[in-house]
Design an enzyme around this catalytic site. Structure first.
Site, PDB file in Angstrom:
ATOM      1  N   GLY A  95       0.842  -1.185   0.000  1.00  0.00           N
ATOM      2  CA  GLY A  95       0.000   0.000   0.000  1.00  0.00           C
ATOM      3  C   GLY A  95       0.878   1.235   0.000  1.00  0.00           C
ATOM      4  N   HIS A 119       4.335   3.977  18.878  1.00  0.00           N
ATOM      5  CA  HIS A 119       3.297   4.112  17.853  1.00  0.00           C
ATOM      6  C   HIS A 119       3.305   5.526  17.258  1.00  0.00           C
ATOM      7  CE1 HIS A 119      -0.845   2.392  16.513  1.00  0.00           C
ATOM      8  NE2 HIS A 119      -0.291   3.116  15.547  1.00  0.00           N
ATOM      9  N   GLU A 167      -0.961  -1.668  23.817  1.00  0.00           N
ATOM     10  CA  GLU A 167      -0.214  -0.416  23.990  1.00  0.00           C
ATOM     11  C   GLU A 167      -0.818   0.405  25.130  1.00  0.00           C
ATOM     12  OE1 GLU A 167      -0.302   1.529  20.193  1.00  0.00           O
ATOM     13  OE2 GLU A 167       0.844  -0.049  19.205  1.00  0.00           O
ATOM     14  N   ALA A 187       4.961   6.259  14.101  1.00  0.00           N
ATOM     15  CA  ALA A 187       5.426   6.260  12.707  1.00  0.00           C
ATOM     16  C   ALA A 187       4.737   7.333  11.873  1.00  0.00           C
ATOM     17  CB  ALA A 187       5.223   4.889  12.067  1.00  0.00           C
ATOM     18  N   THR A 203       5.890  -1.402  11.572  1.00  0.00           N
ATOM     19  CA  THR A 203       5.252  -0.097  11.737  1.00  0.00           C
ATOM     20  C   THR A 203       3.799  -0.150  11.279  1.00  0.00           C
ATOM     21  OG1 THR A 203       6.051   0.587   9.553  1.00  0.00           O
ATOM     22  CG2 THR A 203       7.410   1.190  11.454  1.00  0.00           C
ATOM     23  N   ALA A 204       3.245  -1.371  11.179  1.00  0.00           N
ATOM     24  CA  ALA A 204       1.907  -1.538  10.625  1.00  0.00           C
ATOM     25  C   ALA A 204       0.870  -1.817  11.707  1.00  0.00           C
ATOM     26  CB  ALA A 204       1.924  -2.654   9.577  1.00  0.00           C
TER      27      ALA A 204
END
Length: 315
Positions: free
Chosen positions: A153, A280, A261, A282, A230-231
């Site tokens: 993506g 979190h 988290e 990114a 990082t997804a």
């Protein structure tokens, strides 16, 4: 009476561009920043009197939506929406949208930054220097190494472009390959996992299957490889990863997203020297936040004004 718009994304504030846009359309922003888990009562009353919502990545359950009698639209101020019960929202007639294409450059840049930090052992070096040491251990160049990417993506494509610019061999596993690309090699998932020196995840979380990166797939990676996520936190089996990091199955990991988290105190990843964990962030550049916030606000406005939103995820 103005329709009330709940905003939980903690970087959106009264007086900013999103606030001004909503007020110009006759809407009333209501701020309740996402700062960890909410109590049961807070979750149940979260959407009381709310017509639209711009949300962070906190969970939105069927029980919460059933009680949301006035809610018409939820817009995520990001790309991921697996924290929202889409089926329950659809049953309630609540539209759900996200904002793809607003933070992919930010995600790609942090991904490469994490790779560089791992390759040059920057966390260990900077910590040692602060402690009065002067380490001179050799790291690794990225040029000539293989960057494996799962998912193609916007963030996967942006990361691939940066990898190519750095002289890396880029191998991608995706259901939507770019057949015209000559800079990137498109191949199967097992090959990408096996060949990658740096394996970076840029795909959605599965709806019914377990973690994408589990024990057997970690075993299939090079012992010198580094995993970067990082997804979505749910893509990685964290217990299996902790074991792989402890016993040397892979060399390291860099995680910006986690299954839970903030990182739980009892997480098996705590205390490991070869894992780098960020909070979190990114997609959390000033530029991306502005784009994402405004895109989410426009989605809310479109639904409330009876227009189809740009990026619905419920249909």
């Amino acid at each position: 009476m103005a329709a009330r718009i709940l905003i939980t994304s903690d970087y959106l504030h009264p007086g900013d561009a999103v606030d001004q846009l909503l007020r110009e359309r006759g809407l009333e922003p209501v701020y309740s920043p996402s700062q960890g888990s909410r109590t049961l009562d807070e979750r149940r009353s979260m959407f009381d009197g709310i017509s639209g919502a711009i949300l962070a990545s906190e969970p939105v359950t069927a029980d919460m939506l059933t009680a949301a009698s006035s809610l018409q639209v939820i817009a995520r101020s990001g790309v991921g929406y697996d924290s929202i019960d889409i089926q329950a929202a659809t049953a309630q007639g609540i539209r759900v949208c996200n904002v793809p294409g607003t933070n992919h450059h930010s995600v790609a840049e942090l991904t490469i930054g994490l790779i560089i930090m791992a390759a040059r052992r920057l966390p260990e070096v900077t910590t040692a220097v602060r402690q009065g040491h002067w380490p001179r251990e050799a790291g690794h160049e990225l040029r000539g190494s293989t960057l494996g990417i799962i998912g193609y993506g916007p963030s996967g494509r942006a990361t691939a472009s940066l990898g190519v610019a750095l002289g890396m061999t880029v191998k991608v596993s995706t259901t939507h390959p770019d057949r015209d690309s000559t800079a990137v090699q498109f191949t199967d998932l097992d090959t990408v996992i096996r060949d990658a020196d740096y394996l970076s995840l840029h795909t959605r979380a599965g709806q019914s299957t377990g973690p994408l990166i589990d024990g057997p797939r970690l075993q299939a990676m090079k012992p010198t490889a580094v995993l970067i996520n990082t997804a979505r936190g749910s893509l990685v089996d964290e217990e299996a990863l902790a074991k792989a990091l402890s016993d040397g199955t892979i060399a390291g990991a860099a995680l910006d997203v986690l299954e839970s988290e903030p990182l739980p105190r009892d997480s098996p990843l705590r205390g490991l020297d070869n894992v780098l964990i960020t909070s979190h962030l990114a997609g959390q550049t000033s530029e991306a936040r502005t784009r994402a916030g405004l895109a989410a606000a426009h989605a809310v406005i479109d639904v409330l004004e009876n227009r189809e939103p740009a990026h619905p995820v419920d249909r």
